[in-house]
Design a protein around this motif. Structure first.
Motif, PDB file in Angstrom:
ATOM      1  N   VAL A 133     -64.209  12.397 -90.779  1.00  0.00           N
ATOM      2  CA  VAL A 133     -63.925  11.586 -89.598  1.00  0.00           C
ATOM      3  C   VAL A 133     -63.638  12.476 -88.391  1.00  0.00           C
ATOM      4  CG1 VAL A 133     -62.323   9.901 -88.626  1.00  0.00           C
ATOM      5  CG2 VAL A 133     -63.113   9.654 -90.991  1.00  0.00           C
ATOM      6  N   THR A 134     -62.940  13.577 -88.618  1.00  0.00           N
ATOM      7  CA  THR A 134     -62.584  14.485 -87.521  1.00  0.00           C
ATOM      8  C   THR A 134     -63.550  15.662 -87.386  1.00  0.00           C
ATOM      9  OG1 THR A 134     -61.116  15.720 -89.004  1.00  0.00           O
ATOM     10  CG2 THR A 134     -60.150  13.888 -87.773  1.00  0.00           C
ATOM     11  N   GLY A 135     -64.637  15.648 -88.143  1.00  0.00           N
ATOM     12  CA  GLY A 135     -65.550  16.789 -88.140  1.00  0.00           C
ATOM     13  C   GLY A 135     -66.181  17.054 -86.777  1.00  0.00           C
ATOM     14  N   ILE A 136     -66.706  16.026 -86.136  1.00  0.00           N
ATOM     15  CA  ILE A 136     -67.387  16.213 -84.850  1.00  0.00           C
ATOM     16  C   ILE A 136     -66.424  16.653 -83.749  1.00  0.00           C
ATOM     17  CG2 ILE A 136     -68.698  15.033 -83.050  1.00  0.00           C
ATOM     18  CD1 ILE A 136     -70.048  13.399 -85.208  1.00  0.00           C
ATOM     19  N   PRO A 137     -65.240  16.020 -83.600  1.00  0.00           N
ATOM     20  CA  PRO A 137     -64.306  16.525 -82.584  1.00  0.00           C
ATOM     21  C   PRO A 137     -63.880  17.971 -82.818  1.00  0.00           C
ATOM     22  CG  PRO A 137     -63.678  14.324 -83.264  1.00  0.00           C
ATOM     23  CD  PRO A 137     -64.751  14.769 -84.195  1.00  0.00           C
ATOM     24  N   VAL A 138     -63.649  18.342 -84.077  1.00  0.00           N
ATOM     25  CA  VAL A 138     -63.264  19.724 -84.376  1.00  0.00           C
ATOM     26  C   VAL A 138     -64.399  20.676 -84.050  1.00  0.00           C
ATOM     27  CG1 VAL A 138     -62.686  21.317 -86.252  1.00  0.00           C
ATOM     28  CG2 VAL A 138     -61.549  19.099 -86.112  1.00  0.00           C
ATOM     29  N   PHE A 139     -65.617  20.315 -84.403  1.00  0.00           N
ATOM     30  CA  PHE A 139     -66.763  21.159 -84.088  1.00  0.00           C
ATOM     31  C   PHE A 139     -66.914  21.348 -82.575  1.00  0.00           C
ATOM     32  CE2 PHE A 139     -71.215  21.414 -82.803  1.00  0.00           C
ATOM     33  CZ  PHE A 139     -71.618  22.564 -83.464  1.00  0.00           C
ATOM     34  N   TYR A 140     -66.756  20.266 -81.827  1.00  0.00           N
ATOM     35  CA  TYR A 140     -66.900  20.358 -80.374  1.00  0.00           C
ATOM     36  C   TYR A 140     -65.806  21.239 -79.771  1.00  0.00           C
ATOM     37  CZ  TYR A 140     -67.174  18.948 -75.485  1.00  0.00           C
ATOM     38  OH  TYR A 140     -67.265  18.959 -74.117  1.00  0.00           O
ATOM     39  N   ALA A 141     -64.566  21.078 -80.247  1.00  0.00           N
ATOM     40  CA  ALA A 141     -63.459  21.870 -79.707  1.00  0.00           C
ATOM     41  C   ALA A 141     -63.645  23.356 -80.002  1.00  0.00           C
ATOM     42  CB  ALA A 141     -62.138  21.371 -80.282  1.00  0.00           C
ATOM     43  N   LEU A 142     -64.047  23.700 -81.221  1.00  0.00           N
ATOM     44  CA  LEU A 142     -64.231  25.108 -81.568  1.00  0.00           C
ATOM     45  C   LEU A 142     -65.429  25.718 -80.857  1.00  0.00           C
ATOM     46  CD1 LEU A 142     -63.464  25.007 -85.407  1.00  0.00           C
ATOM     47  CD2 LEU A 142     -61.990  25.848 -83.577  1.00  0.00           C
ATOM     48  N   SER A 143     -66.470  24.906 -80.641  1.00  0.00           N
ATOM     49  CA  SER A 143     -67.642  25.434 -79.934  1.00  0.00           C
ATOM     50  C   SER A 143     -67.325  25.713 -78.468  1.00  0.00           C
ATOM     51  CB  SER A 143     -68.807  24.451 -80.042  1.00  0.00           C
ATOM     52  OG  SER A 143     -68.496  23.217 -79.408  1.00  0.00           O
ATOM     53  N   GLN A 144     -66.412  24.935 -77.867  1.00  0.00           N
ATOM     54  CA  GLN A 144     -66.061  25.130 -76.470  1.00  0.00           C
ATOM     55  C   GLN A 144     -65.290  26.421 -76.240  1.00  0.00           C
ATOM     56  OE1 GLN A 144     -67.076  23.134 -73.770  1.00  0.00           O
ATOM     57  NE2 GLN A 144     -68.383  22.430 -75.443  1.00  0.00           N
ATOM     58  N   VAL A 145     -64.568  26.894 -77.245  1.00  0.00           N
ATOM     59  CA  VAL A 145     -63.810  28.141 -77.112  1.00  0.00           C
ATOM     60  C   VAL A 145     -64.491  29.292 -77.860  1.00  0.00           C
ATOM     61  CG1 VAL A 145     -61.598  27.030 -76.711  1.00  0.00           C
ATOM     62  CG2 VAL A 145     -62.357  27.434 -79.055  1.00  0.00           C
ATOM     63  N   ASP A 146     -65.747  29.083 -78.249  1.00  0.00           N
ATOM     64  CA  ASP A 146     -66.571  30.130 -78.856  1.00  0.00           C
ATOM     65  C   ASP A 146     -65.929  30.711 -80.126  1.00  0.00           C
ATOM     66  OD1 ASP A 146     -68.825  31.676 -79.080  1.00  0.00           O
ATOM     67  OD2 ASP A 146     -68.059  33.299 -77.812  1.00  0.00           O
ATOM     68  N   LEU A 147     -65.521  29.832 -81.037  1.00  0.00           N
ATOM     69  CA  LEU A 147     -64.910  30.266 -82.291  1.00  0.00           C
ATOM     70  C   LEU A 147     -65.757  29.932 -83.508  1.00  0.00           C
ATOM     71  CD1 LEU A 147     -61.141  29.368 -81.777  1.00  0.00           C
ATOM     72  CD2 LEU A 147     -62.209  31.623 -81.707  1.00  0.00           C
ATOM     73  N   LEU A 148     -66.978  29.437 -83.301  1.00  0.00           N
ATOM     74  CA  LEU A 148     -67.829  29.126 -84.443  1.00  0.00           C
ATOM     75  C   LEU A 148     -68.247  30.405 -85.156  1.00  0.00           C
ATOM     76  CD1 LEU A 148     -70.127  26.333 -82.946  1.00  0.00           C
ATOM     77  CD2 LEU A 148     -68.082  26.062 -84.373  1.00  0.00           C
ATOM     78  N   ASP A 149     -68.604  30.251 -86.432  1.00  0.00           N
ATOM     79  CA  ASP A 149     -69.086  31.372 -87.238  1.00  0.00           C
ATOM     80  C   ASP A 149     -68.036  32.477 -87.326  1.00  0.00           C
ATOM     81  OD1 ASP A 149     -70.990  32.449 -88.916  1.00  0.00           O
ATOM     82  OD2 ASP A 149     -72.008  33.542 -87.321  1.00  0.00           O
ATOM     83  N   SER A 150     -66.792  32.104 -87.640  1.00  0.00           N
ATOM     84  CA  SER A 150     -65.711  33.077 -87.737  1.00  0.00           C
ATOM     85  C   SER A 150     -64.686  32.580 -88.751  1.00  0.00           C
ATOM     86  CB  SER A 150     -65.043  33.291 -86.375  1.00  0.00           C
ATOM     87  OG  SER A 150     -64.417  32.095 -85.940  1.00  0.00           O
ATOM     88  N   TYR A 151     -63.782  33.489 -89.155  1.00  0.00           N
ATOM     89  CA  TYR A 151     -62.689  33.098 -90.030  1.00  0.00           C
ATOM     90  C   TYR A 151     -61.812  32.035 -89.372  1.00  0.00           C
ATOM     91  CZ  TYR A 151     -63.517  36.920 -93.357  1.00  0.00           C
ATOM     92  OH  TYR A 151     -64.053  37.742 -94.302  1.00  0.00           O
ATOM     93  N   THR A 152     -61.596  32.169 -88.084  1.00  0.00           N
ATOM     94  CA  THR A 152     -60.748  31.213 -87.372  1.00  0.00           C
ATOM     95  C   THR A 152     -61.295  29.801 -87.481  1.00  0.00           C
ATOM     96  OG1 THR A 152     -60.179  32.964 -85.805  1.00  0.00           O
ATOM     97  CG2 THR A 152     -59.661  30.711 -85.159  1.00  0.00           C
ATOM     98  N   ALA A 153     -62.613  29.659 -87.391  1.00  0.00           N
ATOM     99  CA  ALA A 153     -63.217  28.335 -87.489  1.00  0.00           C
ATOM    100  C   ALA A 153     -62.998  27.718 -88.866  1.00  0.00           C
ATOM    101  CB  ALA A 153     -64.711  28.421 -87.186  1.00  0.00           C
ATOM    102  N   LEU A 154     -62.964  28.534 -89.896  1.00  0.00           N
ATOM    103  CA  LEU A 154     -62.782  28.014 -91.251  1.00  0.00           C
ATOM    104  C   LEU A 154     -61.319  27.713 -91.561  1.00  0.00           C
ATOM    105  CD1 LEU A 154     -65.195  30.382 -93.228  1.00  0.00           C
ATOM    106  CD2 LEU A 154     -65.626  28.048 -92.472  1.00  0.00           C
TER     107      LEU A 154
END
Length: 292
Positions: free
Chosen positions: A137-158
């Protein structure tokens, strides 16, 4: 002694024996049901291991010919996948998530169990509602928030999406409720503050619950594919489920036997971990039945 008294005595003597026989039958019935459930759950794992060690001589739709048993599938799967890297990434993610959840869930569980504050019951029901909300349910908002601060593909994102745990708060609350109130009263007489109360008094007394929570956290995040598949773009910090999913993709050239060998290698650390903590897991679940 009258005849009625003499005839009634044997009946009174046989009642406890019939009740005892009934309890024995119920106990054996429960054991049989648990054994059947265990067999039902173990069958897929046994089939996975057999497929991993089987040497397939012929594979056709509806028929499989096994020529023998071999460890070649495991050698091939180990060569095809960077297992040390996958294990390392997964251990880092699981370890950081577990530490973060304990740091946040244990104080919250203690507060809900022993502190008196405004809207305490409402806060508890908010936690219960969060237990019913799936992560999708919260997957899309979390993905959008992490993508805005450039944290995708990292330990922090996981790690970030799993820092808090409603289940952990509920589990620790129930266990703290089962502790004697005298323990907390004695600590307050020694002028122990709220922070010291959590880490010096509560933490040493909730080790069974901590072990149970560790099992649920490790198993859940070790097998988690949802967040890695959404937040990762490469193999730089790939976890075990992410690597297995890519290895068993429809366009992959890996065989069925090597895929089953890879799945077995993915589950092996969890089995070893469970063997070490199984007693603590049972104790932790048995003791989390406190009430207000």
């Amino acid at each position: 002694m009258s005849t009625a008294t003499m005839t009634a005595a044997p009946h009174r003597a046989t009642r406890p024996r019939s009740a005892g026989n009934r309890r024995v039958w119920v106990r054996w019935g429960l054991r049989a049901a648990l054994a059947a459930g265990a067999v039902f759950m173990l069958v897929p794992f046994v089939l996975m291991v057999l497929a991993a060690v089987a040497a397939i001589a012929r594979l056709k739709p509806g028929s499989v010919a096994v020529a023998g048993f071999t460890l070649g599938n495991f050698r091939q799967a180990w060569q095809d996948i960077d297992w040390p890297g996958l294990y390392l990434h997964t251990v880092v993610v699981v370890g950081v998530v577990f530490a973060a959840q304990v740091l946040t869930s244990l104080p919250a569980g203690y507060a809900l169990a022993r502190l008196r504050f405004r809207n305490r019951r409402l806060s508890f029901w908010v936690v219960m509602v969060c237990l019913a909300i799936p992560p999708q349910v919260t997957g899309i908002p979390v993905f959008y928030a992490l993508s805005q601060v450039d944290l995708l593909d990292s330990y922090t994102a996981l790690v970030l999406p799993s820092v808090g745990s409603a289940f952990g708060i509920f589990l620790f609350r129930q266990f703290v409720l089962s502790l004697p109130q005298s323990v907390f009263d004695a600590a307050r007489l020694d002028r122990t503050g709220p922070i010291a109360m959590v880490w010096r008094i509560v933490l040493p007394n909730v080790r069974p619950a901590l072990a149970a929570f560790a099992v649920f956290t490790v198993v859940g995040h070790w097998n988690d594919l949802f967040w890695p598949s959404m937040l990762l773009r490469s193999d730089r910090v790939a976890t075990v489920p992410y690597g297995i999913a890519r290895y068993a993709a429809p366009d992959s050239l890996s065989s069925y036997g090597t895929q089953m060998a890879a799945a077995t290698l993915a589950a092996l650390p969890l089995l070893i971990f469970f063997l070490f903590v199984q007693r603590q897991l049972v104790r932790g679940i048995a003791f989390t039945n406190g009430g207000e």
